[in-house]
Design a protein around this motif. Sequence first.
Motif, mmCIF file in Angstrom:
data_model
loop_
_atom_site.group_PDB
_atom_site.id
_atom_site.type_symbol
_atom_site.label_atom_id
_atom_site.label_comp_id
_atom_site.label_asym_id
_atom_site.label_seq_id
_atom_site.Cartn_x
_atom_site.Cartn_y
_atom_site.Cartn_z
ATOM 1 N N TYR A 76 5.357 1.081 -13.198
ATOM 2 C CA TYR A 76 5.522 1.365 -12.053
ATOM 3 C C TYR A 76 6.803 2.293 -11.623
ATOM 4 O O TYR A 76 6.710 3.179 -10.813
ATOM 5 N N ILE A 77 7.722 2.126 -12.308
ATOM 6 C CA ILE A 77 8.851 3.160 -12.156
ATOM 7 C C ILE A 77 8.708 4.472 -12.957
ATOM 8 O O ILE A 77 9.655 5.086 -13.169
ATOM 9 N N GLY A 78 7.602 4.601 -13.614
ATOM 10 C CA GLY A 78 7.302 5.808 -14.536
ATOM 11 C C GLY A 78 7.494 6.075 -15.889
ATOM 12 O O GLY A 78 7.825 7.129 -16.317
ATOM 13 N N TYR A 79 7.711 4.915 -16.507
ATOM 14 C CA TYR A 79 7.732 5.018 -17.833
ATOM 15 C C TYR A 79 6.905 5.915 -18.700
ATOM 16 O O TYR A 79 5.782 5.765 -18.626
ATOM 17 N N CYS A 137 0.835 -1.324 0.174
ATOM 18 C CA CYS A 137 0.048 0.016 0.000
ATOM 19 C C CYS A 137 0.815 1.364 0.022
ATOM 20 O O CYS A 137 0.585 2.205 -0.794
ATOM 21 N N VAL A 138 1.883 1.350 0.736
ATOM 22 C CA VAL A 138 2.738 2.393 0.866
ATOM 23 C C VAL A 138 3.278 2.652 -0.578
ATOM 24 O O VAL A 138 3.639 3.820 -0.963
ATOM 25 N N ARG A 139 3.958 1.385 -1.328
ATOM 26 C CA ARG A 139 4.629 1.676 -2.556
ATOM 27 C C ARG A 139 3.648 2.159 -3.742
ATOM 28 O O ARG A 139 3.909 3.327 -4.412
ATOM 29 N N ILE A 192 -3.652 -4.424 -4.779
ATOM 30 C CA ILE A 192 -2.770 -3.409 -4.822
ATOM 31 C C ILE A 192 -1.605 -3.504 -6.026
ATOM 32 O O ILE A 192 -0.607 -3.413 -5.655
ATOM 33 N N LYS A 193 -2.074 -4.165 -7.003
ATOM 34 C CA LYS A 193 -1.236 -4.229 -8.452
ATOM 35 C C LYS A 193 -2.118 -3.493 -9.533
ATOM 36 O O LYS A 193 -3.119 -3.631 -9.274
ATOM 37 N N LEU A 194 -0.989 -3.263 -10.292
ATOM 38 C CA LEU A 194 -1.945 -2.748 -11.607
ATOM 39 C C LEU A 194 -2.877 -3.650 -12.177
ATOM 40 O O LEU A 194 -2.764 -4.990 -12.252
ATOM 41 N N SER A 213 10.845 1.269 -5.347
ATOM 42 C CA SER A 213 9.956 1.633 -4.134
ATOM 43 C C SER A 213 8.524 2.007 -4.660
ATOM 44 O O SER A 213 7.613 1.930 -3.714
ATOM 45 N N THR A 214 8.142 2.080 -5.777
ATOM 46 C CA THR A 214 6.978 2.529 -6.386
ATOM 47 C C THR A 214 6.451 1.237 -7.094
ATOM 48 O O THR A 214 5.325 1.400 -7.643
ATOM 49 N N ALA A 215 7.146 0.204 -7.200
ATOM 50 C CA ALA A 215 6.433 -1.039 -7.628
ATOM 51 C C ALA A 215 5.824 -2.053 -6.432
ATOM 52 O O ALA A 215 5.828 -1.700 -5.445
ATOM 53 N N ALA A 216 5.071 -2.938 -7.075
ATOM 54 C CA ALA A 216 4.301 -3.556 -5.956
ATOM 55 C C ALA A 216 5.367 -4.444 -4.992
ATOM 56 O O ALA A 216 4.968 -4.593 -3.891
ATOM 57 N N GLU A 217 6.358 -4.664 -5.498
ATOM 58 C CA GLU A 217 7.450 -5.262 -5.020
ATOM 59 C C GLU A 217 8.707 -5.356 -5.721
ATOM 60 O O GLU A 217 8.651 -4.875 -6.955
ATOM 61 N N SER A 218 9.939 -5.343 -4.830
ATOM 62 C CA SER A 218 11.112 -5.296 -5.879
ATOM 63 C C SER A 218 11.168 -6.654 -6.679
ATOM 64 O O SER A 218 11.493 -7.730 -6.239
ATOM 65 N N PRO A 219 11.423 -6.520 -8.127
ATOM 66 C CA PRO A 219 11.320 -7.752 -8.884
ATOM 67 C C PRO A 219 12.562 -8.701 -8.702
ATOM 68 O O PRO A 219 12.288 -9.750 -9.404
#
Length: 647
Positions: A397-400, A198-200, A293-295, A347-353
Amino acid sequence: MARASAGAANPYGRTGVRIVVAGDRGTGKSSLIVTAAAENFPANVPPVLPPTRLPEDFYPDRVPVTIIDTSSRVEDDGKVAEELKRADAVVLTYACDEPSTLDRLSSFWLPKLRKLEVKVPVIVVGCKLDLRDDNQQLSLEQVMSPIMQQFREIETCIECSAFKHIQIPEVFYYAQKAVLHPTGPLFDQETQTLKPRCVRALKRIFILCDHDRDGALSDAELNDFQVKCFNAPLQPSEIIGVKRVVAEKLPEGVNERGLTLTGFLFLHALFIEKGRLETTWTVLRKFGYNNDIKLADELLPSSFKRAPDQSVELTNEAIEYLKGIFELFDNNQDGALRPREIEELFSTAAESPWEKAPYLDAAEKDAFGGLSLDGFLSEWSLMTLLDPSWSMENLIYIGYPGDPLSAFRVTRRRRLDRKKQQTDRNVFQCFVFGPNKAGKSALLNSFLGRPVSDNYNSSTEERYAVNVVDQPGGIKKTLVLKEIPEDGVSKLLSDKESLATCDIAIFVHDSSDVVSWKRATELLVEVAGHGEDTGFEVPCLIVAAKDDLNSFPMAIQDSTRVSQDMGIEAPIPISAKLGDLNTVFRRIVSAAEHPHLSIPETEAGRSRKQYHRLINRSLMFVSVGAAVAIVGLAAYRVYAARKNASG
């Protein structure tokens, strides 16, 4: 902030919410349902009601509710279990005038739900509030707190009276709300904090709304955010009020530029603590997030349409963007992204992949665990090759900034590459075969610049290694090595299309061990035969590892004979221990760049080709014979016609 419109269209992607009501006999289940639907207390109710439907306009979220009554008879236990398994939410009832029915919640009903693996929100409802003993001293909170501590799946507790019409609609409103706006994904009840995912997501939303990138939401940016999420602007006094609340509780939540990320997160934690989960869920859904809380799937292509022998690569546009991201997050400008910098990047992705296999140890890292630019791009190439949809999701997630589809391209079919005798691929996948103790893992470790261990550890699962290989002329290609454990070959080849994703295969053997050599040649024949049978033939190379040891007798003669018989290059000798790799990775890439060469031919394949040649030659003779016959017949007809004319 957060005045959601009650008349908005259903944003939940749900056609309805199914609520199952269960509890002991006589706790008021049926009376509760009838009173909610008919708004009248029933004089008589049947033992079990048929499904009851509340219309979509019954509650503000405009999602219809179906309420399922259940039997209390022991013989109906199986049917009740089936209904509970199909529930979106469960309402468990007890009678306020019978304390034993409350005890049964924690001794029977809640454990039963766990045993059935019913993982949905639970609303505990005390019915017959009007009959409760007025001398009872304990409040609902005091009674329920120990139970809620033990059973975290309980979302809400409420007391009601069907007879007196006290809090009846609220029961099913809370149940519906628990489904449409669940607490679980957002908030950890135990620690009373927002959950990491949720924070991410909220951090990503904050960054997207921080148009001037100054680390704070100005009044104008806050207003834009409010309009986007709730279709209504904030009044200047409301903005002042929001910032005042944050500043009083958390001074660092507001600065001279506006609301900081810390303040933004604090506000959402406050909404959730006050039971206003719909506010945070509205924000998340407006920015494309689902209940996990994923796209949401509709924001991503379901799959990249491609044939089995096509792969997906990043475009130059995406690579340039990622280079910029690398520089942006390389805070100390040391040319590497350390683990904390990569964590910040994602840190803005659902998890670090890249924190788990197959990506965790797949790229070359420095002594501090940092990724160079080549290592960073290699990880992205590997993720795009193995799971392009996951790669796209993380790019978003990282803003593309562009159209996500423009970041990817589907390569030409490998079969067509062989036919055209060239390829335009930038990423090549190499399957690494070989017997146990041949040196496969050492080869992968050398590819990643890692030292060779003297201790042997047998690989039991497939493993990947990816790196950039410099080719002549300054050209860079990405090579993915996929280690296939010896006991995993049969399973791999049981799939007809298993070699479709392979650009080149190498067969590693211990050059000092004749048994290792024989097994490697058996694997080569096995894989080559599979390629011939399925049409997914691949170039192959033999790698003679452990060249620092003495070769087994007849090694050169045997390897030369096998290479010549199968029509491939002589084995490439290497010593990972001595660091003498004999440009093996460059040679692997070069072979992959010429997909029509180095394709081994088995005895069966050769016989099949000879048979087809024989058939084709026979057909050609038949065709020639038929043509001669037709010409002869035509000549006779001309002759006969002339003879008749002269007669």
